[in-house]
Design an enzyme around this catalytic site. Sequence first.
Site, short mmCIF file in Angstrom:
data_model
loop_
_atom_site.label_atom_id
_atom_site.label_comp_id
_atom_site.label_asym_id
_atom_site.label_seq_id
_atom_site.Cartn_x
_atom_site.Cartn_y
_atom_site.Cartn_z
N SER A 61 37.24 -10.31 -14.65
CA SER A 61 38.36 -9.57 -14.05
C SER A 61 38.37 -9.57 -12.53
O SER A 61 39.33 -9.07 -11.92
CB SER A 61 38.36 -8.13 -14.56
OG SER A 61 38.92 -8.06 -15.86
N LYS A 64 41.42 -10.70 -10.67
CA LYS A 64 42.53 -9.82 -10.24
C LYS A 64 42.56 -9.57 -8.74
O LYS A 64 43.53 -9.03 -8.22
CB LYS A 64 42.46 -8.50 -11.01
CG LYS A 64 42.63 -8.66 -12.53
CD LYS A 64 42.60 -7.32 -13.24
CE LYS A 64 42.81 -7.46 -14.74
NZ LYS A 64 41.58 -7.84 -15.47
N SER A 121 41.49 -2.09 -14.37
CA SER A 121 41.47 -3.53 -14.64
C SER A 121 42.37 -3.92 -15.81
O SER A 121 42.00 -4.74 -16.66
CB SER A 121 40.03 -3.99 -14.91
OG SER A 121 39.90 -5.38 -14.80
#
Length: 387
Positions: A61, A64, A121
């Site tokens: 993640s 991101k 997230s």
Amino acid sequence: MKKLVTGCLSVLFFLTHIGFTSAEETTLEFAEEATSAILMERDTGTVLFDKNSHERLPPASMTKIMTMLLIMEAIDEGRLNWEDKVRTSERAASMGGSQIFLEPGEEMTVKEMMKGIAIVSGNDASVAMAEHLAGSEKEFVRLMNDRAKELGLTNTLFANSNGLPADNHYSSAYDLAIMGKALLQHEKITEFTSIYEDYLREDTSDPFWLVNTNKLIKFYPGVDGLKTGYTEEAKYCLTASANKDGMRMISVVMGAPATKDRNRYITEMFDYAYSQFELHNRYQPEDILAEAKIDKGASRSVQLVPSTPVSLLIKKGQSLDGLTEKVTVSDHVRAPVKKGDQLGIITLHQDGKEVLSQPLVAKEDIKEASIWQLMKRAKDALSGRAS
């Protein structure tokens, strides 16, 4: 190509430098069970610790960070507003893993979606924003990869906007630090990444509680971001930022065996940075350091300022040494000139060695001179010669 004319400033500044100790010159040992790690000071880009930082690894993640960067750039460019409504597609709602449980057709503002991405997230929120900005996630991923190239990232390739496992989806600790550095140029981002807990859907009977996946936000003074990551393949990852004692540090850990380990590795690196180093700021982006002559411009010159703060990272207690400062300005610059165009360089040298080099850019736009301005200048020049 622009010809460069060099002019040395007559002043001698008493500054210090770190000796620019690289990771290879030290015996530091951090993140011992992680696959890779890096510790970087944001303003100077100085790397204080490096462990396999260019190795290509799944970023989970932490992907991101780039998604948030593109959102912030769209905000700053006026292509997106915080109160714009974003509709959730069936595809976005179908994302697994970390999510804010968006329903197909559900609408949230950009601000709410960003909270979902930055705090918990949300994979679904990331895809919803990607589709809203680019029309499809596939097109958004193309924009992500284009931006990575612009940042000079040679060990990064994205296949999606959220970091779920995919073929040919990778990054490196160094590249993630550079992405984090770019994201932190948008100061408002930490208003999201530093939130420890908040709510979505507060006006409903079932508000959704958000708790930050980055526990250092609460437990380490100065930490205000940026992004955690975990998949079975990537293990436990974290790109963290801290702003303390007038110095911002970025640290990345990839492939740690557990959450407590990635947090410990980051805190140990931050403890080292803040106990051993300090930042000396020389110039800010609003400081005028030179002037470039403009050929056939509405103005005959433009003021030059640093593109970013001019700073030196030094070891605490290190004796002050004299540094010479040199400004190099482009010659034969022709209008039009855009604000931010690089028209010079500032460099600092010590003992004949360059220790810092940063661009100088145009402070404002300079349009082309009108025909009447050019005629008047020609007439004034002739009158001057005649007299």
